[in-house]
Design an enzyme around this catalytic site. Structure first.
Site, short mmCIF file in Angstrom:
data_model
loop_
_atom_site.label_atom_id
_atom_site.label_comp_id
_atom_site.label_asym_id
_atom_site.label_seq_id
_atom_site.Cartn_x
_atom_site.Cartn_y
_atom_site.Cartn_z
CG ASP A 198 -1.95 1.12 1.17
OD1 ASP A 198 -1.60 2.22 0.70
OD2 ASP A 198 -3.10 0.89 1.59
CG HIS A 199 1.10 4.20 -3.22
ND1 HIS A 199 -0.06 3.67 -3.75
CD2 HIS A 199 0.94 5.55 -3.25
CE1 HIS A 199 -0.87 4.64 -4.09
NE2 HIS A 199 -0.31 5.79 -3.79
CG HIS A 235 -4.76 4.20 -0.28
ND1 HIS A 235 -3.73 3.33 -0.50
CD2 HIS A 235 -5.25 4.52 -1.51
CE1 HIS A 235 -3.57 3.13 -1.81
NE2 HIS A 235 -4.49 3.83 -2.43
#
Length: 486
Positions: free
Chosen positions: A178-179, A241
């Site tokens: 999950d960047h 996110h």
């Protein structure tokens, strides 16, 4: 000099846009910084016909395009390519042979990472064949699997995928990307909390009034209607996110600063998250869909290309989360995310409780607010109460502010660079684990199920606003308001 990492990374989907824009430039940064020196190799694979020389040119061009510099020739020689159909077992044999060849050539000691930059429906297939066709090392320090989101589209599909992966990899070998967790200011949450007694000791129900997380976008659906109309803001932004950011905010202090202890602390919080009934969803969550802007120069969602005229899809979500823990009992976590809003920002606002105003019994003091701005610029703001300069003894709010400097920005790793390095280093702190993913899906599924059973009149917010009026009313019912107003 940084400690050299010895590993081989196989990129599935190596000719795709993500590899070109993010992955290869990130690997090059790790090389320039000294984490990768002599003992590393990269294999790219996809269905595309391509020689190794052509692939090396592709990699070099991607670095030049996105980093404005030519890749070092010594770096490029560590890259190789093997065409493969990932759905065909026989295609893994030549890939295995190439992995073993490079392992010997660069003395990689059997350390292997497999990065899936492919459609999610193939995750389980690749994992199965990596094991059955014996591409996993039996004599190295590690085999690790990196997976892009989405991890399923519901709890049921996520659990099926998890079971498929578990047949080949143990949980500590799986790195779910999950960047947002790789963003520098998201990582600052832990430092602010646990590195400063003024916040660490007050990070609980006795001192915090509410916590707000905002992930807002100015763009509409653009050309992604095919995907977005089945996902919406709820599945696209909240399940992953937003929930992962909330994990850093809601967790207790870990017993030690290791990935295992961090995940344990996060999971304690996730497992205390209240899953809502349909009636509670109606009370605690708001969905929205954007209409045209006030000047009627932008389409509403229902007028966008490939969007069904009767779509009930959400392009905006706001809601209240509740955690049944001693730390957070009675403290609401408000979250919101949406498209075509007034500003693009990712931010956290921690609102502290305020004592009675001893200076003026008729005028309440404004609440202290700690704001962590993740995007578009890294910044920390702390709003406190100070004396006004008038002759009378009055108060006013002032804001203490720190911004990420240009020098800091230049040295800060991009999220994908950090994620790839952490995987090479075996640090799972900034990756989602199965328990956190499962809880997030159960929470989101309950909301989506309740919405699927009811009809909402859309559109209900104007493009360029901060969302539906109902989102403001959600907080107002509790005596609160959004800190960020766009």
């Amino acid at each position: 000099m940084p400690k050299e990492i010895t590993t081989l990374v196989t990129f599935f989907g190596a000719t795709g846009d993500l590899a070109k824009r993010k992955l290869f430039p990130s690997v090059y940064n790790l090389y320039k910084k000294g984490f990768l020196q002599e003992h590393f190799a990269i294999i790219g694979t996809s269905r595309q016909e391509m020689t190794t020389e052509e692939f090396q040119t592709f990699v070099s061009d991607s670095i030049k395009e996105f980093m404005q510099e030519d890749a070092d020739a010594d770096f490029i020689r560590h890259f190789d390519y093997e065409k493969a159909d990932i759905t065909v077992a026989a295609d893994y044999a030549p890939l295995k042979a190439k992995i073993e060849k490079l392992d010997q050539e660069f003395a990689l000691n059997g350390n292997r990472i497999f990065y899936m930059s492919i459609a999610p429906r193939f995750f389980g297939t690749v994992a199965k064949y990596l094991k059955s066709e014996e591409l996993l090392s039996t004599n190295g320090e590690f085999n690790r699997l990196m997976i892009e989101k989405p991890f399923g589209v519901s709890f049921e599909t996520a659990e099926k995928l998890q079971n498929e992966l578990s047949d080949a990899f143990s949980e500590d070998q799986v790195y779910r990307i999950d960047h947002y967790l790789g963003k520098e200011m998201v990582q600052n949450i832990a430092t602010l909390r646990f590195g400063n007694p003024i916040f660490n000791n007050a990070w609980n129900k006795d001192y915090i009034d509410n916590i707000q997380v905002t992930l807002s976008e100015t763009l509409g659906v653009e050309d992604r209607a095919g995907y977005y109309d089945t996902a919406g803001a709820l599945r696209d932004m909240i399940q992953n996110h937003t929930m992962q950011v909330v994990g850093w905010l809601a967790m207790d202090e870990p017993t030690e600063w290791t990935d295992t202890a961090i995940r344990e602390a996060k999971n304690k919080a996730f497992n205390a998250l209240k899953i809502y009934t349909p009636e509670e969803v109606a009370e605690n969550f708001v969905r929205g869909q954007y209409g045209p802007d006030a000047a009627n120069t932008q389409n509403g969602y229902l007028q966008e290309k490939d969007v069904p005229a009767d779509s009930q899809n959400n392009t905006y979500v706001a809601g209240k989360l509740e955690f049944a823990t001693d730390r957070w009992n009675g403290v609401p976590f408000y979250i919101r995310s949406g498209k075509r809003l007034a500003a693009k920002t990712t931010r956290i606002d921690v609102v502290f409780k305020q004592d009675a105003n001893i200076f003026n019994n008729t005028q309440p003091l404004e609440k202290n607010v700690l704001s962590i701005i993740v995007d578009p610029e890294g910044k920390i703001e702390y709003s406190i109460i100070a004396k006004d300069t008038t002759p009378e003894f009055k108060t006013r709010p002032i804001t203490l502010e720190w911004k990420v400097s240009a020098d800091d920005k230049a040295q800060t790793p991009e999220p994908y660079e950090r994620m790839i390095h952490d995987t090479m280093d075996g640090n799972g702190s900034n990756f989602a684990d199965w328990n956190g993913v499962a809880v997030a899906w159960k929470f989101v599924d309950a909301i989506q199920s309740a919405w699927d059973a009811t009809h909402q009149e859309f559109p209900n917010y104007v493009s360029g606003s901060m969302g539906p009026v109902a989102a403001d009313e959600l907080l107002a019912r509790d005596g609160h308001k959004w800190v960020y107003e766009g």
